[in-house]
Design an enzyme around this catalytic site. Sequence first.
Site, short mmCIF file in Angstrom:
data_model
loop_
_atom_site.label_atom_id
_atom_site.label_comp_id
_atom_site.label_asym_id
_atom_site.label_seq_id
_atom_site.Cartn_x
_atom_site.Cartn_y
_atom_site.Cartn_z
N ALA A 127 -62.72 29.84 59.86
CA ALA A 127 -61.28 29.58 59.78
C ALA A 127 -60.86 28.56 60.85
CB ALA A 127 -60.52 30.87 59.96
N PHE A 133 -62.80 26.35 62.23
CA PHE A 133 -63.39 25.07 61.83
C PHE A 133 -62.50 24.37 60.80
CE2 PHE A 133 -66.14 22.38 59.26
CZ PHE A 133 -66.87 21.70 60.23
N ASP A 134 -62.09 25.14 59.79
CA ASP A 134 -61.26 24.56 58.74
C ASP A 134 -59.92 24.08 59.30
OD1 ASP A 134 -63.22 25.09 56.98
OD2 ASP A 134 -62.30 26.89 56.12
N SER A 171 -44.02 32.69 33.01
CA SER A 171 -43.89 31.46 32.26
C SER A 171 -42.48 31.45 31.64
CB SER A 171 -45.00 31.50 31.22
OG SER A 171 -44.91 30.40 30.41
N LEU A 172 -42.21 30.53 30.72
CA LEU A 172 -40.87 30.48 30.11
C LEU A 172 -40.98 30.53 28.60
CD1 LEU A 172 -39.31 27.55 32.18
CD2 LEU A 172 -38.54 29.92 32.21
N GLU A 228 -31.54 22.69 34.59
CA GLU A 228 -32.32 21.74 35.38
C GLU A 228 -33.52 21.22 34.58
OE1 GLU A 228 -32.96 24.77 38.23
OE2 GLU A 228 -34.95 25.28 37.50
N LYS A 230 -37.24 20.45 33.32
CA LYS A 230 -38.51 21.18 33.33
C LYS A 230 -39.59 20.15 33.64
CE LYS A 230 -41.32 24.31 30.57
NZ LYS A 230 -42.58 23.64 30.77
N ASP A 271 -43.08 18.44 34.26
CA ASP A 271 -44.36 18.66 33.60
C ASP A 271 -45.50 18.49 34.61
OD1 ASP A 271 -46.10 19.19 31.62
OD2 ASP A 271 -45.89 17.27 30.57
N ARG A 284 -50.73 29.12 39.86
CA ARG A 284 -50.24 30.23 39.05
C ARG A 284 -51.39 31.08 38.50
NH1 ARG A 284 -49.03 30.40 33.55
NH2 ARG A 284 -47.71 32.16 33.06
N GLU A 305 -42.96 23.03 41.34
CA GLU A 305 -43.92 22.28 40.54
C GLU A 305 -44.55 21.16 41.36
OE1 GLU A 305 -44.03 23.73 37.68
OE2 GLU A 305 -44.94 22.40 36.20
N TYR A 356 -38.03 25.25 42.60
CA TYR A 356 -37.03 25.72 41.64
C TYR A 356 -37.00 27.24 41.51
CZ TYR A 356 -41.24 25.50 38.76
OH TYR A 356 -42.51 25.64 38.29
N LYS A 406 -37.09 22.66 24.87
CA LYS A 406 -38.11 21.60 24.86
C LYS A 406 -37.60 20.36 24.13
CE LYS A 406 -41.86 22.52 26.38
NZ LYS A 406 -42.98 23.33 26.15
N CYS A 433 -71.94 29.32 6.42
CA CYS A 433 -71.62 29.06 7.83
C CYS A 433 -72.38 27.83 8.31
CB CYS A 433 -72.00 30.27 8.68
SG CYS A 433 -71.84 29.95 10.45
N CYS A 487 -75.08 28.98 11.07
CA CYS A 487 -76.24 29.84 10.84
C CYS A 487 -76.64 29.92 9.38
CB CYS A 487 -75.98 31.23 11.40
SG CYS A 487 -74.80 32.17 10.44
N CYS A 514 -67.68 33.71 8.81
CA CYS A 514 -69.12 33.91 8.68
C CYS A 514 -69.36 35.41 8.81
CB CYS A 514 -69.81 33.15 9.83
SG CYS A 514 -71.46 33.73 10.19
N CYS A 551 -75.36 35.21 14.04
CA CYS A 551 -74.85 33.83 14.10
C CYS A 551 -74.80 33.38 15.56
CB CYS A 551 -73.47 33.75 13.48
SG CYS A 551 -72.73 32.13 13.63
S1 IVH Z 1 -38.79 28.63 36.17
C1 IVH Z 1 -39.57 33.02 36.18
N1 IVH Z 1 -38.01 26.15 36.36
O1 IVH Z 1 -42.71 25.48 33.41
C2 IVH Z 1 -39.36 31.59 35.82
N2 IVH Z 1 -40.23 26.55 35.61
O2 IVH Z 1 -43.40 26.68 30.85
C3 IVH Z 1 -40.44 30.71 36.25
N3 IVH Z 1 -41.54 24.53 35.21
O3 IVH Z 1 -44.75 28.02 34.69
C4 IVH Z 1 -40.36 29.32 35.87
N4 IVH Z 1 -39.98 23.09 35.76
O4 IVH Z 1 -44.72 25.72 35.88
C5 IVH Z 1 -39.01 26.96 36.03
N5 IVH Z 1 -37.22 24.01 36.63
C6 IVH Z 1 -38.19 24.81 36.31
C7 IVH Z 1 -39.46 24.33 35.89
C8 IVH Z 1 -40.45 25.24 35.54
C9 IVH Z 1 -41.23 23.23 35.36
C10 IVH Z 1 -42.84 25.02 34.71
C11 IVH Z 1 -43.44 26.15 35.49
C12 IVH Z 1 -43.58 27.27 34.50
C13 IVH Z 1 -43.63 26.51 33.21
C14 IVH Z 1 -43.26 27.38 32.04
#
Ligand code: IVH
Length: 707
Positions: A44, A46-47, A92-93, A126, A128, A130, A149, A184, A236, A324, A429, A432, A447, A453
């Site tokens: 630790a 060292f790192d 996730s969303l 807000e 999203k 990528d 994640r 993100e 976020y 989306k 198949c 196989c 199959c 297989c």
């Molecule tokens: S909120 C509990 N807000 O989108 C809510 N996610 O498709 C957690 N992401 O896993 C997510 N912009 O990686 C939130 N303004 C934003 C975001 C956002 C990008 C991503 C995030 C999430 C994924 C879901």
Amino acid sequence: MTDYIAVENLSDEMAKDELTYLAELLNKANSAYHGIDSPIMTDAEFDFLKKRNLEIELKFPQYKKPDSPTEKIGYLPSETFSKIKHSKKMFSLANGFENNDLYDFDDQVRRFLNFRVSEPLEYTVEPKIDGLSLSLRYEKGELVFAATRGDGTTGENVTENAFMISDIPKTLPTKTDVLEVRGEVYMEHKDFENLNTYHDSLGKKVFANPRNAAAGSLRQLDATVTAERPLKFLAYAWGELTEPLDATQFGAIKKLKNLGFKTSSHTKLCKSIDEALSHYEELSKIRSELGYDIDGIVYKVDSLDLQSRLGYRSTTPRWAIAHKFPAEYSWTQLLAIDIQVGRTGALSPVARLKPVTVGGVVISNATLHNQDYIAGRDNSGKKIRSGNDIRLNDWVEVYRAGDVIPKISNVDLTKRLKDSEAYQFPSVCPECGAEVVRDDGDAVIRCIDDLNCPAQAIEKLKHFVSRKAFDIEGLGGKQIEFFFADEALSIKEPADIFTLEPRDRNNLTKLKDRHGFGRKSATNLFDAIEKKKTIEFSRLLFSLGIRHVGENVSKLLARHFLTWSKFIHIISLAQNSDSQEYFDLGAIDGIGTTVVSSLLSAFKPGKRRDRIEKLADQLNILDEILPDSNDNFLSGKTLVFTGTLEQMSRSEAKSLAENLGAKVSGSVSAKTDLVIAGSGAGSKIKKAEELGVETLDETEWLSLIGK
Ligand code: IVH
């Protein structure tokens, strides 16, 4: 560890001196570690010092020493990242595509909260971004670790890498015990292009899109590589907190900004779903000018109190949704149709395409789903693409919607070759040569030879070692393919994994001496396998890859039977469809006839059953432990709600009960433990009385759960 002056406060002279000192110390530590001396510092330390050395070098490149430890120390990075369990799950969303999906979302939220249409409901809206999400944990204002994640529960420890991202504060102007900030990691377009040009000039791999570049740059075992990549971070969300940030989403984000995090300047507090939709339109217009990729807009209920009432489904919050952007389309030519054989024998056709860019991403494959889809019909026999089939060499239109695998939306018949013929789906198949069948009502052709297989065997093994299954470190898809084909040390079925080490001992040439392995990786692999010989019942069941027996069904069955031996015993008796055990199996809540018949065929005496038993003999299978009944005092209880509740919606009541460990059922039976009756409750109460099941009114229910 000694206190160090923050790098930004070092003078030129101090930086120069410290680099000299660190070069000497780290080089010494390195020889001690690799040579005959015993180590002079912990890993630790060292790192930490190596990272500090690099930070100083980045700030004062003019003083970087010719014998810089950054360049010289060839210490081996670990083969994988260590894992970190998130103290609060990373969700996730859910996605929406059309305005109506968003109106539905607003409706659902209102229904859950018992809100009338006229009641105000505000949203923070807000972009999203990528990229990939990252959780940063600060303790007393110091960044202590960063984790990706992963599967939402456990992520990869990328702390060293996070230290290299300048948008990520290393210390915060607060001494709060725990503050986890989530956001993100992403790469801007210009940086992505520069990186690819540079990589191309070196003949190195170029990235398909900025998100891949960001992920590849963050997940570097050698953090000095991350340091050279221009990554950004926008906050976020948050995880564990010892002090609340604010009462609203919008306020909390402002607070994060004040603490030194970058947050999106396009975040807007909207008074209604209509205002949120207008903001979506606004942001769609400026999307291409942002300089980085966004793939939609996120709507979040603004009040944190309401967020907590709404809670979560298994992987997504009820209080947020991603709107989306529409899919993007391009035309290209279909070069070939390959058939892949999956774990359950399904033959999946894949389109090999002439590479084409769709929404900034190069696409060369698309799914063709199944035989009907190629022929121009959907699952219910209705026409798709006006009933036009897809043929080799056709010009096809491909699209991507969100994260999904590219699909084909259209065929250009004017460009079809005169002598083209309809595609003939294989009648055996392709892997196989066994017979293939299509069950009634099933679109998939399979199959039938699941025992022999090779493609099914490999896919089953890959599933067996996957993250939610046995999760054996160092034994991933690539290694499975290697061992499957290997004559000296083969793995053909799961049980073979656990005999790998003894078999290797009896071999003349040991795994450690084979190409691609060394002593360390062979030992690590054997250790990792040994560790997983002890396994939870539900995990083992899921790992077997039985059709229709996924994670949830496995958990349900394990919770019902509690021990593997009891489960096996009952399954054996249930093979007789006149038995009580057969009847009881189908009566388990959540287990339908499809699951039952799939289970019975997987455990039918014979080769399949022998393989499972051979595997089980190698393992120490842990009994299923039900959730702690103190925390979840309704654990294992079956509840029924009936009538109209005044204080909360049925959905909210159900979710509260489930969080306390209960199962909520729709009908009263002898298995019901408790009926909660709102106003106007009728027949269910009568039934409960007949069966002697306890009944509570709404007030009693609320006091029981401490509300
Ligand atoms: S909120 C509990 N807000 O989108 C809510 N996610 O498709 C957690 N992401 O896993 C997510 N912009 O990686 C939130 N303004 C934003 C975001 C956002 C990008 C991503 C995030 C999430 C994924 C879901």
